[in-house]
Write a protein that holds these residues in place. Structure first.
Motif, PDB file in Angstrom:
ATOM      1  N   HIS A 114       6.712  19.261 -63.017  1.00  0.00           N
ATOM      2  CA  HIS A 114       7.040  21.089 -63.326  1.00  0.00           C
ATOM      3  C   HIS A 114       8.023  21.268 -63.703  1.00  0.00           C
ATOM      4  N   ALA A 169       9.696  22.613 -55.072  1.00  0.00           N
ATOM      5  CA  ALA A 169       8.960  22.476 -55.199  1.00  0.00           C
ATOM      6  C   ALA A 169       7.871  23.541 -54.431  1.00  0.00           C
ATOM      7  N   LYS A 170       7.936  22.986 -53.020  1.00  0.00           N
ATOM      8  CA  LYS A 170       7.084  23.270 -52.282  1.00  0.00           C
ATOM      9  C   LYS A 170       7.457  25.272 -52.192  1.00  0.00           C
ATOM     10  N   VAL A 190      12.136  28.801 -64.218  1.00  0.00           N
ATOM     11  CA  VAL A 190      13.109  28.191 -63.001  1.00  0.00           C
ATOM     12  C   VAL A 190      13.932  27.859 -63.065  1.00  0.00           C
ATOM     13  N   GLU A 216      10.948  29.415 -70.287  1.00  0.00           N
ATOM     14  CA  GLU A 216       9.756  28.846 -68.694  1.00  0.00           C
ATOM     15  C   GLU A 216      11.133  27.785 -67.975  1.00  0.00           C
ATOM     16  N   LEU A 235       8.290  26.908 -54.209  1.00  0.00           N
ATOM     17  CA  LEU A 235       7.389  27.367 -55.917  1.00  0.00           C
ATOM     18  C   LEU A 235       6.182  27.331 -55.867  1.00  0.00           C
ATOM     19  N   ASN A 236       5.251  26.477 -54.909  1.00  0.00           N
ATOM     20  CA  ASN A 236       4.696  26.144 -55.455  1.00  0.00           C
ATOM     21  C   ASN A 236       4.088  25.358 -56.575  1.00  0.00           C
ATOM     22  N   THR A 237       4.906  24.877 -57.145  1.00  0.00           N
ATOM     23  CA  THR A 237       5.069  23.988 -58.236  1.00  0.00           C
ATOM     24  C   THR A 237       4.666  22.799 -57.554  1.00  0.00           C
ATOM     25  N   LYS A 238       4.344  21.360 -58.635  1.00  0.00           N
ATOM     26  CA  LYS A 238       4.603  19.883 -58.765  1.00  0.00           C
ATOM     27  C   LYS A 238       5.800  19.570 -59.110  1.00  0.00           C
ATOM     28  N   GLU A 256      15.358  30.230 -60.975  1.00  0.00           N
ATOM     29  CA  GLU A 256      14.909  30.093 -59.198  1.00  0.00           C
ATOM     30  C   GLU A 256      15.371  29.067 -58.170  1.00  0.00           C
TER      31      GLU A 256
END
Length: 96
Positions: free
Chosen positions: A82, A73-74, A16, A12, A76-79, A19
């Motif tokens: 993460h 983060a924005k 990340v 994982e 990837l639509n994550t915090k 990405e």
């Protein structure tokens, strides 16, 4: 009190990082800065990508720049946490 970051799997974390690399390469200005800071050149990226520390290096770069971390983060639509967890998995602190 700070909550310790939980570990994500290595796979994982590498996803990340991949990405993040895609995010960096999608914008000429971001890519140029990454290459300047990392010392990579267009002809050396492929060989660098096969080295064991490449993914960790990408996340080291991203987390060292808070606006970049937040933008990623924005995207990837994550915090951001993460991404920090992925960084921690690939580059654990020697002080754990």
């Amino acid at each position: 009190m700070n909550t310790p970051l939980k570990r994500v799997t290595r796979q994982e974390a590498e996803n990340v990082a991949l990405e993040a690399f895609s995010f960096l390469t999608a914008d000429e200005e971001r890519l140029g800065r990454f290459m300047a800071v990392s010392g990579l050149q267009p002809d050396t990226i492929r060989s660098a990508a096969s080295s064991p520390g490449f993914f960790a290096g990408i996340l080291d770069y991203v987390v060292s720049d808070e606006p970049l971390l937040i933008a990623l983060a924005k995207e990837l639509n994550t915090k951001p946490e993460h991404i920090m967890q992925a960084h921690w998995t690939l580059s654990p602190s020697e002080f754990e």
